[in-house]
Design a protein around this motif. Structure first.
Motif, PDB file in Angstrom:
ATOM      1  N   LEU A  64       1.137  -1.452  -0.005  1.00  0.00           N
ATOM      2  CA  LEU A  64       0.357  -0.192  -0.304  1.00  0.00           C
ATOM      3  C   LEU A  64       0.917   1.456  -0.018  1.00  0.00           C
ATOM      4  N   GLY A  96      -8.239   2.420  -4.261  1.00  0.00           N
ATOM      5  CA  GLY A  96      -7.673   2.833  -3.534  1.00  0.00           C
ATOM      6  C   GLY A  96      -7.775   4.515  -3.053  1.00  0.00           C
ATOM      7  N   ILE A 130      -8.856   6.501  -0.829  1.00  0.00           N
ATOM      8  CA  ILE A 130      -9.198   6.278   0.974  1.00  0.00           C
ATOM      9  C   ILE A 130      -8.925   7.277   1.643  1.00  0.00           C
ATOM     10  N   GLY A 148      -7.740  -0.335   9.557  1.00  0.00           N
ATOM     11  CA  GLY A 148      -8.778  -1.458   8.558  1.00  0.00           C
ATOM     12  C   GLY A 148      -8.461  -2.315   7.708  1.00  0.00           C
ATOM     13  N   LEU A 149      -7.584  -1.142   6.570  1.00  0.00           N
ATOM     14  CA  LEU A 149      -6.848  -1.619   5.678  1.00  0.00           C
ATOM     15  C   LEU A 149      -6.405  -2.665   6.277  1.00  0.00           C
ATOM     16  N   SER A 190      -6.164  -4.809   8.162  1.00  0.00           N
ATOM     17  CA  SER A 190      -7.177  -6.157   8.615  1.00  0.00           C
ATOM     18  C   SER A 190      -7.723  -6.666   7.262  1.00  0.00           C
ATOM     19  N   PHE A 191      -8.146  -5.973   6.320  1.00  0.00           N
ATOM     20  CA  PHE A 191      -9.058  -6.337   5.152  1.00  0.00           C
ATOM     21  C   PHE A 191      -7.439  -6.918   4.383  1.00  0.00           C
ATOM     22  N   ILE A 192      -6.628  -6.436   4.286  1.00  0.00           N
ATOM     23  CA  ILE A 192      -5.567  -6.827   2.541  1.00  0.00           C
ATOM     24  C   ILE A 192      -3.960  -7.513   2.881  1.00  0.00           C
ATOM     25  N   ASN A 193      -4.106  -7.449   4.417  1.00  0.00           N
ATOM     26  CA  ASN A 193      -3.323  -8.358   4.977  1.00  0.00           C
ATOM     27  C   ASN A 193      -2.250  -7.228   3.935  1.00  0.00           C
ATOM     28  N   PRO A 194      -1.210  -6.390   3.765  1.00  0.00           N
ATOM     29  CA  PRO A 194      -0.344  -6.656   3.041  1.00  0.00           C
ATOM     30  C   PRO A 194       1.331  -6.689   3.310  1.00  0.00           C
ATOM     31  N   SER A 198      -4.869  -3.108  14.881  1.00  0.00           N
ATOM     32  CA  SER A 198      -5.047  -4.462  13.501  1.00  0.00           C
ATOM     33  C   SER A 198      -4.261  -6.090  14.331  1.00  0.00           C
ATOM     34  N   ALA A 238      -1.413 -10.135  11.225  1.00  0.00           N
ATOM     35  CA  ALA A 238      -1.032  -8.895  10.543  1.00  0.00           C
ATOM     36  C   ALA A 238       0.286  -8.156  10.668  1.00  0.00           C
TER      37      ALA A 238
END
Lengths: 393, 393
Positions: A204, A231, A233, A321-322, A324-328, A356, A360
């Motif tokens: 990200l 993206g 955001i 939050g992102l 948790s969602f996308i696990n970058p 988080s 992650a």
């Protein structure tokens, strides 16, 4: 964009871009293709003029191999259109800059005016000898883009640009392939190619400039979304009682932080007398900017430090939050406000790591951009080279 | 998982799975491979016993072609491990169920006990003649999974399961390939294969059960994240003053909504006397559940309706942010609480459409799961077939 994907010809050109002159023997080793096929491909490329011979290689025993390299006259144009500026670089085939220029320009002047300015800048480079002809052009614009069609799509801060044929007009003007992408995408491409995020799989890239946006790499590829608006955001709501945003909604991230919001809050602090540092700058310059907040914080002004921390906390909350969602695998913070530096970064990190889940964030670096203001043009040059070498990213 | 990717053998088996018996001529047309290569592949597959001849095809003029089909004795096991249940289906090669069973079971009993129960269930199917031998097994577990290693990774609600070799133990027991994935991922795979999200490119499948999670398809592929924890949206903070979550943080989405939170809030409403409907159910059954809230809402109980709407607003707020970030093509709402139906869906839609930018929501369907409780086993069967036919998803 790795050198293990795509046709041999593309992989070969990428190798010469990324490693410089190589012998035929080294190319055969690295590309792992049969030597006869490699020699056929090389002959084809020599005939096009994209590559040339570059003298004998160091001996590895046996018959001495000849080096090949990209034609040193190969040129790409990299164009980064911002809300208030145009950055252009001319690079060689290895993406090294040979000329660069910046001009102040308002994207709201509309596509005809802005593309005219771009062509003027390119024309000047041509006259000065920076290029004879262009092999490809990469362009970033500050809004959603249909990558396939090469046009901006409903860009909120670019009146008059909706579906304007940017790619096709520039391509006709310069007689070469052109690729158009969102400005945050090209910054993330630049940072992953030549910056801190070298070859990271799931990246990200958060641009905090006048507004806030995010470039997304997933499984090593730029992810652009169904309509090219992934993206975005800056318009995630962070405070349902917050200020009204330019988009019409309430409490969006960029209504609370980013260059525009920070200048607004700094001006209020200067006028209210809560920040001696900002008040002084306001009376000296009649205005205050994000840069003044950074300078005030460096001097220890508590209001400036608080403004940066508050912003970092907002950005961190959205990023948590992102995550948790996308696990970058990595988060890079870039854009003009990355200049707020480690106070901002520390706050973002603190919130992301606290909010988080440990799985992650266990190995998740959150770092500042290395390329800074050049990230955009570097990414635009990478896109230009990808299309010229046979395969867009 | 489309029939245009992968080696011919895999594409051929997928075609027979998805279309049933086909003639050699139809296969050659659909796969667009030269007939001699197709015939060689078919001979190889006939020899393995994966496919068989199935009589003459309808004439297309000229020499009559012979149909081929998947061997009707081919069997997959699909296992969906939930927090409190085990669902197992045995399917044929076309993923049609030939046997199914459910048992109540607490995932916290640990992997030895649970896998023993799974093997007992499979053993019973074997004894009853549902299969002779299994071609592959697909398993979903309620926690993060290292897809590559076939093990759960730090799963919060599965004590004792961290890195337990689920895949390898089941594979040894049944002598066939096994694939393990997160339960929400398999539900999204199921819904995209056999439900409302047929072949959607960028899909968010939101499971609202006891907890809340999200399965993610991007560019037609399941996206699992750097550590296999992508989609963990139940722990996105939605209220910094909200209740403490099981994860230790404050105000997570699933601390405010989901089966557990809804049962808690329903119990409080029943005790406080604000809901005649819930109070009646509490005195009759000594407990209230999410189902009671759904029934109460259907009867017009305003507290029940409000509880569902509040939950939908929370979920919608998180999804609005994710829509801005990932710009999906479709959102599917599944899991037990999808049974709350259109009151829930209407509230989620309303928030997503209001809070996200028009470009990203212009063509964005937000719909309920079609497969309901079967989504998990359908997805597990798809994964099993993918590994058996040569290429995991």
């Amino acid at each position: 964009m790795s050198d293990t994907e795509g046709p041999t010809r593309t992989r070969l050109l990428r190798l010469l871009r990324d490693r410089g002159a190589l012998s035929r023997a080294e190319l055969a080793d690295r590309l792992q293709v049969p030597r006869p096929r490699l020699l056929t491909d090389l002959d084809g490329l020599l005939a096009t003029g994209l590559i040339q011979e570059a003298g004998p290689a160091a001996s590895r025993g046996g018959r001495r191999s000849t080096l090949v390299e990209l034609n040193p006259t190969l040129r790409f144009a990299a164009v980064d259109l911002g809300a208030s500026s145009i950055d252009v670089e001319i690079t060689d085939g290895r993406l090294e800059p040979v000329a660069a220029a910046t001009m102040v320009s308002d994207i709201r002047s509309g596509p005809k005016e802005i593309l005219h300015q771009v062509n003027e800048m390119l024309g000047k480079f041509h006259t000065e000898g920076a290029f004879e002809r262009l092999a490809a052009v990469g362009i970033g614009v500050p809004g959603p883009v249909s990558f396939r069609d090469g046009v901006p799509v409903s860009p909120p801060i670019m009146p008059g640009w909706d579906r304007y044929p940017v790619r096709d007009l520039i391509a006709r003007e310069h007689g070469c392939p052109v690729v158009v992408d969102n400005d945050v995408n090209i910054m993330s491409i630049g940072e992953r190619y030549g910056g801190v995020a070298d070859s990271v799989d799931n990246l990200l890239f958060v641009k905090i400039g006048t507004g806030i946006g995010c470039g997304i790499y997933l499984n090593g590829e730029v992810y652009r979304g169904t309509d090219g608006s992934a993206g975005d955001i800056g318009h995630i709501q962070v405070d349902s009682h917050g200020p009204v945003c330019s988009c019409g909604n309430v409490g969006c991230l960029e209504a609370l932080f980013g260059g525009a919001a920070l200048a607004r809050d700094a001006l209020a602090a200067a006028k209210a007398g809560t920040s001696p540092s900002l008040a002084e700058r306001l009376s000296a310059n009649r205005t205050v900017t994000a840069k003044d907040v950074a300078d005030g914080a460096a001097e220890g002004d508590v209001t400036c430090i608080r403004l940066i921390r508050d912003g970092g906390r907002r950005v961190g909350g959205v990023l948590a939050g992102l995550v948790s969602f996308i696990n970058p695998s990595m988060i890079v913070i870039g854009g003009g406000l990355a200049g707020l530096g480690h106070i901002l970064l520390a706050e973002i990190r603190s919130v992301v790591y606290r909010r988080s889940l440990p799985l992650a964030t266990g190995n998740l670096p959150v770092v500042l951009s290395e390329l800074g203001t050049r990230a955009g043009v570097v990414g635009a040059a990478v896109l230009a080279s990808e299309i010229a070498y046979g395969q867009p990213s």
